[in-house]
Design a protein around this motif. Structure first.
Motif, short mmCIF file in Angstrom:
data_model
loop_
_atom_site.label_atom_id
_atom_site.label_comp_id
_atom_site.label_asym_id
_atom_site.label_seq_id
_atom_site.Cartn_x
_atom_site.Cartn_y
_atom_site.Cartn_z
N THR A 118 6.51 1.30 -4.77
CA THR A 118 5.35 1.13 -3.91
C THR A 118 4.72 2.50 -3.66
O THR A 118 5.18 3.53 -4.17
CB THR A 118 5.67 0.40 -2.59
N THR A 119 3.67 2.50 -2.86
CA THR A 119 2.93 3.73 -2.57
C THR A 119 2.05 3.50 -1.36
O THR A 119 2.10 2.42 -0.74
CB THR A 119 2.09 4.15 -3.80
N ASN A 120 1.28 4.49 -0.99
CA ASN A 120 0.33 4.40 0.11
C ASN A 120 -0.61 3.20 -0.11
O ASN A 120 -1.22 3.09 -1.17
CB ASN A 120 -0.50 5.70 0.14
N LYS A 121 -0.70 2.36 0.89
CA LYS A 121 -1.52 1.16 0.74
C LYS A 121 -3.02 1.48 0.74
O LYS A 121 -3.83 0.67 0.30
CB LYS A 121 -1.18 0.15 1.85
N ARG A 122 -3.36 2.65 1.24
CA ARG A 122 -4.77 3.03 1.28
C ARG A 122 -5.20 3.79 0.00
O ARG A 122 -6.36 4.14 -0.15
CB ARG A 122 -5.04 3.88 2.52
N ALA A 123 -4.25 4.05 -0.88
CA ALA A 123 -4.58 4.74 -2.14
C ALA A 123 -4.06 3.92 -3.31
O ALA A 123 -3.96 4.41 -4.43
CB ALA A 123 -3.95 6.13 -2.14
N ASN A 137 4.57 -2.93 -5.78
CA ASN A 137 4.81 -3.87 -4.68
C ASN A 137 3.84 -3.54 -3.54
O ASN A 137 3.87 -2.45 -2.98
CB ASN A 137 6.27 -3.70 -4.23
N LYS A 138 2.99 -4.52 -3.19
CA LYS A 138 1.95 -4.29 -2.19
C LYS A 138 2.42 -4.52 -0.76
O LYS A 138 1.70 -4.22 0.18
CB LYS A 138 0.76 -5.23 -2.44
N LYS A 139 3.59 -5.12 -0.60
CA LYS A 139 4.01 -5.53 0.74
C LYS A 139 5.11 -4.65 1.34
O LYS A 139 5.34 -4.68 2.54
CB LYS A 139 4.52 -6.98 0.70
N ALA A 140 5.79 -3.90 0.50
CA ALA A 140 6.99 -3.19 0.97
C ALA A 140 6.65 -1.91 1.72
O ALA A 140 5.67 -1.22 1.40
CB ALA A 140 7.89 -2.85 -0.20
N ARG A 141 7.50 -1.59 2.72
CA ARG A 141 7.42 -0.28 3.39
C ARG A 141 8.01 0.77 2.45
O ARG A 141 7.50 1.86 2.37
CB ARG A 141 8.20 -0.36 4.71
N TRP A 142 9.13 0.38 1.81
CA TRP A 142 9.65 1.20 0.71
C TRP A 142 10.40 0.30 -0.25
O TRP A 142 10.78 -0.83 0.09
CB TRP A 142 10.51 2.36 1.20
N VAL A 143 10.58 0.78 -1.49
CA VAL A 143 11.22 0.00 -2.55
C VAL A 143 12.38 0.82 -3.12
O VAL A 143 12.26 2.03 -3.32
CB VAL A 143 10.21 -0.33 -3.68
N VAL A 144 13.50 0.12 -3.35
CA VAL A 144 14.64 0.76 -4.02
C VAL A 144 14.83 0.06 -5.36
O VAL A 144 14.94 -1.18 -5.40
CB VAL A 144 15.94 0.59 -3.18
N SER A 151 8.22 5.22 -1.34
CA SER A 151 7.77 4.74 -0.04
C SER A 151 6.27 4.59 0.01
O SER A 151 5.53 5.16 -0.79
CB SER A 151 8.24 5.66 1.09
N SER A 152 5.84 3.87 1.02
CA SER A 152 4.44 3.72 1.33
C SER A 152 3.92 5.03 1.92
O SER A 152 4.56 6.08 1.75
CB SER A 152 4.33 2.53 2.28
N GLY A 153 2.80 4.99 2.64
CA GLY A 153 2.12 6.22 3.03
C GLY A 153 2.81 7.05 4.10
O GLY A 153 3.33 6.50 5.06
#
Lengths: 197, 197
Positions: A118-123, A137-144, A151-153
């Motif tokens: 995943t990544t920053n949802k705004r980018a 993954n658009k929903k996760a706070r972070w992905v392993v 992680s997200s933003g």
């Protein structure tokens, strides 16, 4: 355990120092070193100038390789010598952690192909162009996914770092660190308040 | 607006860079400069080495003076030349913000006497010995008393920085910054999840 933090011009301040704060809380268990391609002082738009070692001085084996995001990634995704180094260092690292748009740099190496991230949802729309074969993954706070933590933003890097500690040392250790820094930890990696639509 | 950030050996990483991230989000509205008594590289236990200017180079007027906490404060509360400088700079600053045990340094100047303030809830008993005439608040996430903003531990500095932006620019601006860094902002300054008993 040795953590190598990658820096480049216009890194995002909190992407770096949120996780650094958290790993630094385990009383010397993690040793932090900061690296950049040229070495020396690396600056960002917030007036921060941090001293780094040259990437060529990195040890033969790294326990954790931390890659932040920030405006600088827009330029660095096209910096082939840097991407080559990221690929090589990721290969000798037990774990690779990215924060925010740092996942664009890692995706560019090809190492995330076929893996969840995943990544920053705004980018999001920009980042995914750097890794069309990554399972974004658009929903996760972070992905392993295996040794890769993405992680997200920005602030999500702190949640991921705590999650990493939980995975290695048990959730109680991670919770204790969160309390120590008086941080309201988002423990559920699968639900990001800021998820993309 | 010009922000002067005070650094000293063994400052707490996130006390500094949480607020720095937040102020840096307002597209150049705030300019950040880092100062220390000796100038040069200032290091902490997390391996961070930040370049600073000498405190003597500080401008005649500062909009915001930011004082972090950290293990280093245990030593610096007895550093009279530093405390004298903090008193003088606080006098020429429109606002003075402290994070965590940074309030011990500010309390030591006497400027908080008779004023409301808070600090890290896990270092409360030590901090208050540095300011017996301060009206210490055990329940607040952060406290505002005139030009003085004091926050609870580490992460609370981010909530306070957002609160400061809310007070100056309206809560919607602060919320937008929080969303930009994907941070779950504790907006209520009067209720700290981590309050002392």
């Amino acid at each position: 355990m040795e953590i190598a933090v990658l820096l480049f011009e216009d890194f995002e301040t909190l992407d770096v120092f949120g996780p650094v704060e958290i790993f630094g809380r385990l009383d010397g268990l993690y040793t932090l070193r900061f690296f950049s391609l040229p070495g020396g002082a690396i600056r960002n738009k917030d007036g921060v100038a941090i001293l780094t070692e040259e990437l060529s001085a990195i040890p033969d084996r790294v326990d954790i390789f931390l890659i932040p995001g920030g405006l600088g990634t827009r330029k660095e995704v096209n910096n082939e010598p840097l991407i080559d180094k990221i690929r090589a260092i990721s290969g000798i690292s037990a774990y690779v952690l990215t924060v925010c748009t740092g996942s664009a740099l890692l995706a560019k190496t090809g190492l995330l192909d076929g893996k969840g991230a995943t990544t920053n949802k705004r980018a999001f729309d920009w980042v995914i162009t750097n890794g069309p074969n990554v399972l974004w993954n658009k929903k996760a706070r972070w992905v392993v996914d295996g040794k890769f933590y993405t992680s997200s933003g920005v602030s999500a890097g702190m949640d991921m770092a705590l999650g990493f500690l939980g995975d290695r040392h048990g959730v109680d250790v991670a919770r204790k660190v969160a309390v120590g820094i008086e941080y309201n930890w988002t423990e559920d990696k699968d639900n990001d308040t800021f998820q993309a639509s």
